[in-house]
Motif scaffolding. Structure first.
Motif, PDB file in Angstrom:
ATOM      1  N   ARG A  37       0.838  -1.209   0.000  1.00  0.00           N
ATOM      2  CA  ARG A  37       0.000   0.000   0.000  1.00  0.00           C
ATOM      3  C   ARG A  37       0.869   1.253   0.000  1.00  0.00           C
ATOM      4  O   ARG A  37       0.509   2.263  -0.630  1.00  0.00           O
ATOM      5  CB  ARG A  37      -0.913  -0.005   1.233  1.00  0.00           C
ATOM      6  CG  ARG A  37      -1.903   1.161   1.262  1.00  0.00           C
ATOM      7  CD  ARG A  37      -2.961   0.963   0.203  1.00  0.00           C
ATOM      8  NE  ARG A  37      -3.845   2.117   0.136  1.00  0.00           N
ATOM      9  CZ  ARG A  37      -3.657   3.185  -0.635  1.00  0.00           C
ATOM     10  NH1 ARG A  37      -2.591   3.230  -1.417  1.00  0.00           N
ATOM     11  NH2 ARG A  37      -4.518   4.181  -0.650  1.00  0.00           N
ATOM     12  N   LEU A  38       2.012   1.214   0.679  1.00  0.00           N
ATOM     13  CA  LEU A  38       2.917   2.355   0.695  1.00  0.00           C
ATOM     14  C   LEU A  38       3.476   2.618  -0.698  1.00  0.00           C
ATOM     15  O   LEU A  38       3.591   3.769  -1.132  1.00  0.00           O
ATOM     16  CB  LEU A  38       4.060   2.102   1.684  1.00  0.00           C
ATOM     17  CG  LEU A  38       5.129   3.183   1.803  1.00  0.00           C
ATOM     18  CD1 LEU A  38       4.531   4.475   2.339  1.00  0.00           C
ATOM     19  CD2 LEU A  38       6.268   2.727   2.695  1.00  0.00           C
ATOM     20  N   LEU A  39       3.815   1.541  -1.402  1.00  0.00           N
ATOM     21  CA  LEU A  39       4.380   1.692  -2.740  1.00  0.00           C
ATOM     22  C   LEU A  39       3.335   2.199  -3.729  1.00  0.00           C
ATOM     23  O   LEU A  39       3.595   3.131  -4.502  1.00  0.00           O
ATOM     24  CB  LEU A  39       4.957   0.359  -3.217  1.00  0.00           C
ATOM     25  CG  LEU A  39       6.214  -0.130  -2.491  1.00  0.00           C
ATOM     26  CD1 LEU A  39       6.579  -1.531  -2.950  1.00  0.00           C
ATOM     27  CD2 LEU A  39       7.375   0.822  -2.726  1.00  0.00           C
ATOM     28  N   THR A  40       2.150   1.599  -3.712  1.00  0.00           N
ATOM     29  CA  THR A  40       1.125   1.977  -4.696  1.00  0.00           C
ATOM     30  C   THR A  40       0.445   3.294  -4.349  1.00  0.00           C
ATOM     31  O   THR A  40       0.007   4.019  -5.245  1.00  0.00           O
ATOM     32  CB  THR A  40       0.061   0.877  -4.807  1.00  0.00           C
ATOM     33  OG1 THR A  40      -0.556   0.657  -3.516  1.00  0.00           O
ATOM     34  CG2 THR A  40       0.673  -0.427  -5.285  1.00  0.00           C
ATOM     35  N   ILE A 288      -3.299   7.828  -8.817  1.00  0.00           N
ATOM     36  CA  ILE A 288      -3.165   8.206  -7.414  1.00  0.00           C
ATOM     37  C   ILE A 288      -3.353   7.007  -6.481  1.00  0.00           C
ATOM     38  O   ILE A 288      -2.720   6.925  -5.428  1.00  0.00           O
ATOM     39  CB  ILE A 288      -4.164   9.329  -7.069  1.00  0.00           C
ATOM     40  CG1 ILE A 288      -3.845  10.574  -7.902  1.00  0.00           C
ATOM     41  CG2 ILE A 288      -4.127   9.674  -5.578  1.00  0.00           C
ATOM     42  CD1 ILE A 288      -4.752  11.749  -7.661  1.00  0.00           C
ATOM     43  N   GLU A 289      -4.189   6.058  -6.874  1.00  0.00           N
ATOM     44  CA  GLU A 289      -4.375   4.835  -6.088  1.00  0.00           C
ATOM     45  C   GLU A 289      -4.353   3.614  -7.008  1.00  0.00           C
ATOM     46  O   GLU A 289      -5.328   2.868  -7.080  1.00  0.00           O
ATOM     47  CB  GLU A 289      -5.701   4.884  -5.320  1.00  0.00           C
ATOM     48  CG  GLU A 289      -5.793   5.967  -4.272  1.00  0.00           C
ATOM     49  CD  GLU A 289      -7.115   5.958  -3.542  1.00  0.00           C
ATOM     50  OE1 GLU A 289      -7.165   5.448  -2.405  1.00  0.00           O
ATOM     51  OE2 GLU A 289      -8.110   6.450  -4.108  1.00  0.00           O
ATOM     52  N   PRO A 290      -3.259   3.383  -7.706  1.00  0.00           N
ATOM     53  CA  PRO A 290      -3.213   2.252  -8.629  1.00  0.00           C
ATOM     54  C   PRO A 290      -3.211   0.917  -7.885  1.00  0.00           C
ATOM     55  O   PRO A 290      -2.604   0.781  -6.828  1.00  0.00           O
ATOM     56  CB  PRO A 290      -1.892   2.468  -9.380  1.00  0.00           C
ATOM     57  CG  PRO A 290      -1.038   3.222  -8.414  1.00  0.00           C
ATOM     58  CD  PRO A 290      -1.971   4.113  -7.658  1.00  0.00           C
ATOM     59  N   GLY A 291      -3.903  -0.074  -8.471  1.00  0.00           N
ATOM     60  CA  GLY A 291      -3.933  -1.399  -7.851  1.00  0.00           C
ATOM     61  C   GLY A 291      -2.609  -2.136  -8.001  1.00  0.00           C
ATOM     62  O   GLY A 291      -2.000  -2.574  -7.042  1.00  0.00           O
ATOM     63  N   MET A 292      -2.164  -2.288  -9.247  1.00  0.00           N
ATOM     64  CA  MET A 292      -0.864  -2.879  -9.573  1.00  0.00           C
ATOM     65  C   MET A 292      -0.674  -4.274  -8.987  1.00  0.00           C
ATOM     66  O   MET A 292       0.417  -4.634  -8.538  1.00  0.00           O
ATOM     67  CB  MET A 292       0.272  -1.961  -9.091  1.00  0.00           C
ATOM     68  CG  MET A 292       0.290  -0.603  -9.753  1.00  0.00           C
ATOM     69  SD  MET A 292       1.698   0.429  -9.249  1.00  0.00           S
ATOM     70  CE  MET A 292       3.083  -0.571  -9.822  1.00  0.00           C
ATOM     71  N   GLU A 293      -1.717  -5.071  -9.000  1.00  0.00           N
ATOM     72  CA  GLU A 293      -1.593  -6.450  -8.520  1.00  0.00           C
ATOM     73  C   GLU A 293      -0.570  -7.228  -9.325  1.00  0.00           C
ATOM     74  O   GLU A 293       0.089  -8.131  -8.815  1.00  0.00           O
ATOM     75  CB  GLU A 293      -2.961  -7.144  -8.585  1.00  0.00           C
ATOM     76  CG  GLU A 293      -4.018  -6.566  -7.655  1.00  0.00           C
ATOM     77  CD  GLU A 293      -3.669  -6.766  -6.196  1.00  0.00           C
ATOM     78  OE1 GLU A 293      -2.901  -7.706  -5.892  1.00  0.00           O
ATOM     79  OE2 GLU A 293      -4.167  -5.991  -5.360  1.00  0.00           O
ATOM     80  N   TRP A 294      -0.414  -6.852 -10.574  1.00  0.00           N
ATOM     81  CA  TRP A 294       0.519  -7.557 -11.462  1.00  0.00           C
ATOM     82  C   TRP A 294       1.975  -7.387 -11.034  1.00  0.00           C
ATOM     83  O   TRP A 294       2.836  -8.173 -11.430  1.00  0.00           O
ATOM     84  CB  TRP A 294       0.353  -7.030 -12.886  1.00  0.00           C
ATOM     85  CG  TRP A 294       0.487  -5.532 -12.981  1.00  0.00           C
ATOM     86  CD1 TRP A 294      -0.506  -4.616 -12.892  1.00  0.00           C
ATOM     87  CD2 TRP A 294       1.701  -4.793 -13.150  1.00  0.00           C
ATOM     88  NE1 TRP A 294      -0.015  -3.337 -13.008  1.00  0.00           N
ATOM     89  CE2 TRP A 294       1.345  -3.419 -13.158  1.00  0.00           C
ATOM     90  CE3 TRP A 294       3.049  -5.144 -13.293  1.00  0.00           C
ATOM     91  CZ2 TRP A 294       2.295  -2.404 -13.308  1.00  0.00           C
ATOM     92  CZ3 TRP A 294       3.997  -4.135 -13.442  1.00  0.00           C
ATOM     93  CH2 TRP A 294       3.609  -2.780 -13.444  1.00  0.00           C
ATOM     94  N   ALA A 295       2.256  -6.362 -10.239  1.00  0.00           N
ATOM     95  CA  ALA A 295       3.645  -6.047  -9.902  1.00  0.00           C
ATOM     96  C   ALA A 295       4.134  -6.754  -8.645  1.00  0.00           C
ATOM     97  O   ALA A 295       5.325  -6.670  -8.326  1.00  0.00           O
ATOM     98  CB  ALA A 295       3.807  -4.530  -9.726  1.00  0.00           C
ATOM     99  N   PHE A 296       3.264  -7.464  -7.932  1.00  0.00           N
ATOM    100  CA  PHE A 296       3.642  -8.035  -6.638  1.00  0.00           C
ATOM    101  C   PHE A 296       3.412  -9.542  -6.607  1.00  0.00           C
ATOM    102  O   PHE A 296       2.473 -10.057  -7.228  1.00  0.00           O
ATOM    103  CB  PHE A 296       2.834  -7.377  -5.514  1.00  0.00           C
ATOM    104  CG  PHE A 296       3.016  -5.897  -5.421  1.00  0.00           C
ATOM    105  CD1 PHE A 296       4.116  -5.350  -4.760  1.00  0.00           C
ATOM    106  CD2 PHE A 296       2.110  -5.033  -6.010  1.00  0.00           C
ATOM    107  CE1 PHE A 296       4.290  -3.988  -4.686  1.00  0.00           C
ATOM    108  CE2 PHE A 296       2.273  -3.657  -5.946  1.00  0.00           C
ATOM    109  CZ  PHE A 296       3.377  -3.135  -5.274  1.00  0.00           C
TER     110      PHE A 296
END
Length: 325
Positions: A37-40, A288-296
Motif C-alpha cells: 500500500r505504501l508503494l502503490t 493516485i491509487e493504482p492497484g498494480m496487482e501484477w507487480a507483486f
C-alpha cells in the motif's frame, strides 16, 4: 491584510494535513500488505506526478531547461516524498520512549544545518517530522477533547489574534519560514535562530491546528465524502494553479483588489471541491491509487489460507456422503 491571512493559513494548513497523515499511519508496520500500500499509494504517485509536473512545466511554461529528476521533488510532490520517508520510519517512533521530543530535536538540528542535502527535500522532511510523529502518538480521545464547546469558543479569539499578528508580521518576517525548506543561515540569520523559530512555529502551528480541528464537525455533512479525496485535490490543483500562472492570469491588476481576491477565492474553493469528488477520483484513481496487482508476488500465507479453504470442503465431502448413505 491578504498577506497576513496567507501567513495564518500557512501556519496550520500543512501541519494539520501532516498530523492527520501521522494519525492514519499508526497501524503501519512492515507486513507485505502495508508495504504494498505504501508503494502503490505513495511511491508510485510520487514518480508519476513528478514526471507530470516536470513535463507540464517544460511545455506549458516553455521551459526547455526543466529536467525530470526524482531526487528533487517539484512543487507539491515533496509531500509524497516526505510521507514515504515518514511512514517507513513509523516502527522506529513506536519503539522509542519519547518520540515527539526526538522528532523535535531532529527538526531543530535541521533548521540550523545548511549542509543538509536538498535530495528528496530532506530539509523540509526533517522540519515537518514532528507533526507526523505527533499524529502517531495522538489517540481518538485527543480529538474528542479539542472538540469540546469551550475549545471551539476559545478558538475564535485565537484565530482572530493570529490574523492581527499576521498583519503585523507581514513587513517584519520572511514568509518563507513557513515552508520549512531552508535553514536559518540561508535566511542570513544566526544559527541559533533556526531552533528557536522551529519551536516557536511548532507551538503556533499546534495551537491553530487544534483550533481548526475543534471546528471539524463530527456528524456527516455534504462534504464528508470529500475527505476521502483530499489527496486528489492536493495533487491535481497544482496543475490548475501553475497553469493559471503560466498563462499570466494572475498578472491582471483587478485580481489583486478586494473583489478580485474574493472571486479567486471562490473559484479556488469550487475547483478544489470538484477535484475531491467521486467522479474525479474514479478518473484519476489509476495514477493516485493504482492497484498494480501484477507487480507483486502473492503473499505465501494468504495463498496457504486460500488453499486450505478450498481443500477443506473437498475433504469433508466423503464424510457427508457416508452419513447420507
Amino acid at each position: 491584510m491578504l498577506q497576513g491571512l496567507y501567513m495564518v493559513v500557512y501556519t496550520f494548513h500543512m501541519p494539520a494535513f501532516i498530523v492527520i497523515s501521522g494519525y492514519l499511519s499508526r497501524s503501519f508496520d512492515m507486513r507485505p500488505a502495508r508495504l504494498k500500500r505504501l508503494l502503490t499509494g505513495v511511491a508510485v504517485p510520487y514518480i508519476l506526478f513528478e514526471i507530470a509536473y516536470s513535463l507540464f512545466s517544460r511545455y506549458a511554461n516553455d521551459d526547455p531547461h526543466q529536467k525530470i529528476t526524482l531526487l528533487d521533488p517539484l512543487y507539491l510532490t515533496w509531500f509524497l516524498c516526505s510521507l514515504f520517508i515518514w511512514r517507513l520510519t513509523t516502527p522506529i517512533w513506536k519503539l522509542v520512549r519519547h518520540p515527539l521530543a526526538v522528532a523535535l530535536g531532529i527538526a531543530m538540528l535541521a533548521s540550523c544545518t545548511p549542509e543538509l542535502t536538498d535530495d528528496f527535500d530532506l530539509q523540509r522532511t526533517a522540519q515537518f517530522l514532528p507533526y507526523f510523529v505527533l499524529g502517531l502518538v495522538l489517540r481518538p480521545e485527543h480529538f474528542l477533547w479539542v472538540r469540546r464547546r469551550e475549545i471551539r469558543v476559545l478558538a475564535v479569539p485565537v484565530f482572530a489574534s493570529a490574523v492581527v499578528f499576521g498583519y503585523w508580521a507581514v513587513p517584519r518576517m520572511n514568509a518563507s519560514w513557513f515552508y520549512h525548506h531552508d535553514s536559518a543561515q540561508e535566511f542570513a540569520a544566526p544559527w541559533w535562530v533556526g531552533p528557536v523559530m522551529m519551536l516557536a512555529m511548532f507551538g503556533c502551528s499546534l495551537l491553530l491546528t487544534a483550533g481548526f480541528y475543534s471546528w471539524v464537525p463530527s456528524r456527516k455533512t455534504w462534504f464528508t465524502a470529500l475527505g476521502a479525496g483530499t489527496l486528489y485535490g492536493y495533487l491535481l490543483h497544482g496543475f490548475v494553479i501553475k497553469g493559471a500562472g503560466y498563462a499570466g492570469l494572475f498578472d491582471h491588476a483587478w485580481l489583486h483588489r478586494p473583489y478580485g481576491v474574493a472571486l479567486v477565492t471562490a473559484l479556488a474553493a469550487t475547483v478544489v471541491t470538484l477535484l475531491c469528488t467521486p467522479p474525479v477520483r474514479r478518473v484519476f484513481r489509476f495514477v493516485i491509487e493504482p492497484g498494480m496487482e501484477w507487480a507483486f508476488r502473492r503473499d505465501a500465507a494468504q495463498l496457504a489460507r486460500e488453499r486450505e479453504q478450498f481443500e477443506k470442503p473437498q475433504g469433508q465431502q466423503p464424510v457427508r456422503e457416508k452419513v447420507n448413505a
